[in-house]
Design a protein around this motif. Structure first.
Motif, PDB file in Angstrom:
ATOM      1  N   HIS A  36       4.822  -0.080   0.078  1.00 50.65           N
ATOM      2  CA  HIS A  36       5.548  -0.869   1.074  1.00 50.65           C
ATOM      3  C   HIS A  36       4.621  -1.934   1.644  1.00 50.65           C
ATOM      4  O   HIS A  36       3.395  -1.816   1.574  1.00 50.65           O
TER       5      HIS A  36
ATOM      6  N   HIS B 216       0.844  -1.199   0.000  1.00 47.89           N
ATOM      7  CA  HIS B 216       0.000   0.000   0.000  1.00 47.89           C
ATOM      8  C   HIS B 216       0.873   1.241   0.000  1.00 47.89           C
ATOM      9  O   HIS B 216       2.094   1.172   0.228  1.00 47.89           O
TER      10      HIS B 216
ATOM     11  N   ASP C  40       0.909   5.026   1.901  1.00 44.48           N
ATOM     12  CA  ASP C  40       0.270   5.703   3.027  1.00 44.48           C
ATOM     13  C   ASP C  40      -0.599   6.878   2.562  1.00 44.48           C
ATOM     14  O   ASP C  40      -1.586   7.222   3.215  1.00 44.48           O
TER      15      ASP C  40
HETATM   16 FE   FE2 Z   1       2.062   2.039   5.655  1.00 44.28          FE
END
Ligand code: FE2
Length: 293
Positions: free
Chosen positions: A250, A164, A166
Motif C-alpha cells: 500500500h 510498502h 507493514d
Molecule cells: Fe503501512
C-alpha cells in the motif's frame, strides 16, 4: 494520479466483527473497507484530542521529520525511542532552508507510537469491544496492540508514503501484523488517499526494515516487483475502517489538496508469534504490550 479501480465496500456490523462476505473479500483482496465503523462524534473526539497533543508539543524541542522517501528518521533517536512515547513528527514539506515555515498545527506529519497505551482518549477508542471482536474474527489468538499513529496528511504538503508492506516494518514469525486504519476525514485521490494492491498479500514479503549492527537498514528479501495494475484507490468517507493485511502492498501520494486527510491507525500483532528483536519498534519492560483487556 490514476485512481485505479474502486474497492468493495461493506457496511460495518453493529458488533464490529466480520460476516462471511467480509471474510471472503478480505481473503481475496488483502484489505477490507467497512463503512460507518466509527460514529462521526467519535472521529471528532480523536481529532480534538490530537489537536490538543499538538498544541502542547514544543516544536523547538528537537523533533524530527518523518519521510518514507528519504528515511531520514531511521537514524534518529527521537524516532527510534518513540515505541513507548507520544511524539510528534514533522512533514518534510513544512520546512524551507531548515526553518519551519508554517504553524505547527499545519506542520505535523504524525503522532506516534504509543497513543493507545498512554493517552486515555486514544486508549479507550483502541480497546473497545467492537475492535476486540474484530481481532478475534481476524483469527488472533493473543492480539497485542503494538503501535498507534495519528496521521495528519496536511493540506498541500502531506508527504508521500512509498509502497510498502507493514509486515516488513513490524515483523513477527510467522507474519501476523494487521493494520486498522480509521478515516477521521473523507479520503480522496485529491487529498492523498491510500492505495492498495489487490491480492498483493498473496505474494512474498519484499523488504524488511531491521536493526543490523546497531543501525537500521532496509533489507531486500524478495525483488519481485509490485503488480501496480492491480492498485485500488481506497477512497473512503469519514468513519470508515480499512483493515489491511500485513503483507498487502500500500502507498499514498502527496496531499496537494487544500484540505487535510486525517486518520488514526492501529497495528495488531499476535502474541502467539515470535516478535523479532531486530524490529525498529521495541518496548522495554516499563510499558509492556497489551491486548484489548
Ligand atoms: Fe503501512
Amino acid at each position: 494520479m490514476n485512481a485505479g479501480t474502486s474497492p468493495r465496500r461493506f457496511r460495518a456490523a453493529a458488533h464490529g466483527g466480520l460476516d462471511q462476505r467480509m471474510r471472503a473479500a478480505y481473503a481475496d483482496d488483502g484489505y477490507l473497507v467497512l463503512e460507518d465503523y466509527v460514529p462521526a462524534a467519535a472521529c471528532d473526539r480523536l481529532r480534538a484530542r490530537a489537536a490538543e497533543i499538538v498544541d502542547a508539543f514544543d516544536a523547538d524541542a528537537g523533533a524530527s521529520v518523518f519521510s518514507t522517501t528519504t528515511h531520514a528518521h531511521a537514524e534518529d533517536a527521537y524516532f527510534l525511542g518513540s515505541a513507548d512515547k507520544i511524539r510528534c513528527f514533522f512533514e518534510e514539506g513544512a520546512f524551507a532552508g531548515g526553518r519551519l515555515k508554517r504553524d505547527k498545527g499545519l506542520a505535523i506529519n504524525k503522532i506516534g507510537h504509543a497513543l493507545h497505551d498512554l493517552d486515555p482518549v486514544f486508549s479507550e477508542f483502541s480497546r473497545g469491544p467492537r475492535l476486540a471482536r474484530l481481532a478475534a474474527d481476524l483469527g488472533y489468538v493473543a492480539p497485542l496492540l503494538l503501535q498507534s499513529m495519528y496521521i495528519f496528511k496536511q493540506p498541500g504538503i502531506g508527504g508521500e508514503v512509498v509502497c510498502h508492506q507493514d509486515a516488513g516494518f513490524l515483523h513477527t514469525e510467522p507474519p501476523s501484523v494487521t493494520g486498522l486504519w480509521f478515516a477521521l476525514e473523507d479520503a480522496t485521490v485529491e487529498n492523498g488517499c491510500m492505495f492498495a494492491i489487490a491480492g498483493g498479500h498473496k505474494g512474498p514479503l519484499r523488504k524488511r526494515f531491521r536493526r543490523r549492527g546497531g543501525r537500521m537498514v532496509m533489507e531486500v528479501v524478495d525483488p519481485t516487483p509490485w503488480r501496480q495494475a492491480r492498485r485500488v484507490a481506497l477512497e473512503v468517507s469519514k468513519g470508515t475502517l480499512v483493515v489491511l493485511h500485513g503483507l498487502t502492498p500500500h502507498f499514498s501520494a502527496r496531499n496537494r489538496a487544500p484540505v487535510s486527510r486525517q486518520a488514526y491507525t492501529l497495528h495488531l500483532v499476535d502474541g502467539a508469534c515470535r516478535y523479532g528483536t531486530d524490529n525498529w519498534l521495541r518496548r522495554d519492560g516499563t510499558l509492556p504490550l497489551r491486548g484489548f483487556a
